[in-house]
Design a protein around this motif. Sequence first.
Motif, PDB file in Angstrom:
ATOM      1  N   GLU A 109       0.981  -1.229   0.034  1.00 36.76           N
ATOM      2  CA  GLU A 109       0.086   0.022  -0.056  1.00 36.76           C
ATOM      3  C   GLU A 109       0.871   1.096  -0.154  1.00 36.76           C
ATOM      4  O   GLU A 109       0.530   2.357  -0.596  1.00 36.76           O
ATOM      5  N   ILE A 110       2.195   1.224   0.837  1.00 35.45           N
ATOM      6  CA  ILE A 110       2.830   2.412   0.977  1.00 35.45           C
ATOM      7  C   ILE A 110       3.574   2.721  -0.454  1.00 35.45           C
ATOM      8  O   ILE A 110       3.558   3.668  -1.195  1.00 35.45           O
ATOM      9  N   HIS A 111       3.866   1.757  -1.104  1.00 36.56           N
ATOM     10  CA  HIS A 111       4.519   1.654  -2.350  1.00 36.56           C
ATOM     11  C   HIS A 111       3.461   2.109  -3.549  1.00 36.56           C
ATOM     12  O   HIS A 111       3.857   3.047  -4.420  1.00 36.56           O
ATOM     13  N   GLU A 112       2.299   1.530  -3.318  1.00 37.81           N
ATOM     14  CA  GLU A 112       1.307   2.144  -4.282  1.00 37.81           C
ATOM     15  C   GLU A 112       0.827   3.420  -4.243  1.00 37.81           C
ATOM     16  O   GLU A 112       0.670   4.177  -5.118  1.00 37.81           O
ATOM     17  N   ALA A 113       0.736   4.098  -2.852  1.00 35.24           N
ATOM     18  CA  ALA A 113       0.364   5.318  -2.773  1.00 35.24           C
ATOM     19  C   ALA A 113       1.540   6.226  -3.162  1.00 35.24           C
ATOM     20  O   ALA A 113       1.225   7.398  -3.929  1.00 35.24           O
ATOM     21  N   ILE A 114       2.660   6.002  -3.008  1.00 38.45           N
ATOM     22  CA  ILE A 114       3.795   6.959  -3.579  1.00 38.45           C
ATOM     23  C   ILE A 114       3.730   6.881  -5.098  1.00 38.45           C
ATOM     24  O   ILE A 114       3.986   7.866  -5.664  1.00 38.45           O
ATOM     25  N   ILE A 115       3.597   6.039  -5.774  1.00 36.41           N
ATOM     26  CA  ILE A 115       3.335   5.597  -7.223  1.00 36.41           C
ATOM     27  C   ILE A 115       2.165   6.495  -7.536  1.00 36.41           C
ATOM     28  O   ILE A 115       2.287   7.389  -8.636  1.00 36.41           O
ATOM     29  N   PHE A 116       1.027   6.282  -7.000  1.00 32.57           N
ATOM     30  CA  PHE A 116      -0.177   7.280  -7.543  1.00 32.57           C
ATOM     31  C   PHE A 116       0.091   8.827  -7.466  1.00 32.57           C
ATOM     32  O   PHE A 116      -0.280   9.419  -8.025  1.00 32.57           O
ATOM     33  N   ALA A 117       0.948   9.091  -6.054  1.00 29.56           N
ATOM     34  CA  ALA A 117       1.143  10.685  -6.113  1.00 29.56           C
ATOM     35  C   ALA A 117       1.996  10.970  -7.159  1.00 29.56           C
ATOM     36  O   ALA A 117       1.708  12.134  -7.669  1.00 29.56           O
ATOM     37  N   MET A 118       3.139  10.201  -7.556  1.00 24.59           N
ATOM     38  CA  MET A 118       4.044  10.658  -8.455  1.00 24.59           C
ATOM     39  C   MET A 118       3.342  10.938  -9.839  1.00 24.59           C
ATOM     40  O   MET A 118       3.638  11.503 -10.569  1.00 24.59           O
ATOM     41  N   TYR A 132      -4.671   8.641  -3.340  1.00 22.16           N
ATOM     42  CA  TYR A 132      -4.566   7.463  -2.678  1.00 22.16           C
ATOM     43  C   TYR A 132      -4.973   7.574  -1.374  1.00 22.16           C
ATOM     44  O   TYR A 132      -4.601   8.246  -0.537  1.00 22.16           O
ATOM     45  N   ILE A 133      -6.102   6.908  -0.918  1.00 22.77           N
ATOM     46  CA  ILE A 133      -6.760   6.615   0.344  1.00 22.77           C
ATOM     47  C   ILE A 133      -6.558   5.130   0.682  1.00 22.77           C
ATOM     48  O   ILE A 133      -7.016   4.398   0.022  1.00 22.77           O
ATOM     49  N   CYS A 134      -5.664   4.697   1.803  1.00 27.00           N
ATOM     50  CA  CYS A 134      -5.513   3.356   2.254  1.00 27.00           C
ATOM     51  C   CYS A 134      -6.778   2.701   2.608  1.00 27.00           C
ATOM     52  O   CYS A 134      -7.818   3.452   2.914  1.00 27.00           O
ATOM     53  N   GLN A 135      -6.653   1.439   2.672  1.00 27.79           N
ATOM     54  CA  GLN A 135      -7.998   0.771   2.945  1.00 27.79           C
ATOM     55  C   GLN A 135      -8.562   0.918   4.172  1.00 27.79           C
ATOM     56  O   GLN A 135      -9.688   0.951   4.469  1.00 27.79           O
TER      57      GLN A 135
END
Length: 214
Positions: A109-118, A123-126
């Motif tokens: 989730e952390i990795h995905e959130a950073i990619i989303f922001a870039m 991104y809102i975590c589960q």
Amino acid sequence: MKIFLADKQDITRAGLSYIISDIPESVTQFTEDKSELLEALKQEEDAVVILDYTLFDINDVEELEIIGARFPKTKWILFSEDLSIDFVRRIIASSSQFSVLLKESSLSEIHEAIIFAMRNHRYICQRVTEMLLVSREVTPEKEQINLTKTEIEILKDIALGMTTKEIAEKRFSSFHTVNTHRKNIFRKLNVNNVHEATKYALRAGLVDSAEYYI
């Protein structure tokens, strides 16, 4: 893309640096406080900021909204141990710049959130999503705040600027005990930091404004 880590916990910095090291075209930079972060954003606004709002020196949601509006190209990941639902609702309603991630989130989730922001996506975590959904189902009644006598005394000391260590020494208690009371107070008041807790204490009349401004 530059990723600014606005978090005072060394272990969090180390963990985030490890995760970001696997993300292509990303460069990490630490910022120690609000003024250093703002100066960095003046130089490079098109960046991602991973911010622990509860530990950094940003006073309240109003100030965070102002900073977000000042740097409209910046993407923010609010990465904290705990955030109140009212805070989350307000900040995500203010701008799509803000993503929300709890420190209990998985590495994926952390990795995905950073990619989303870039990629300029929110991104809102589960866990936060679940909390938002549950809070909508609850009848919106005014919750009664019941602080214990000890919690009221500690809240007064917090509002008067005393640190957790100073309060522990004053009360002949351990740092851990006072810190636990502090977390319980913040949870009951639905606040995230000392500034918000102090505003509550002033509004509730627990601290005299004349005494506060001395």
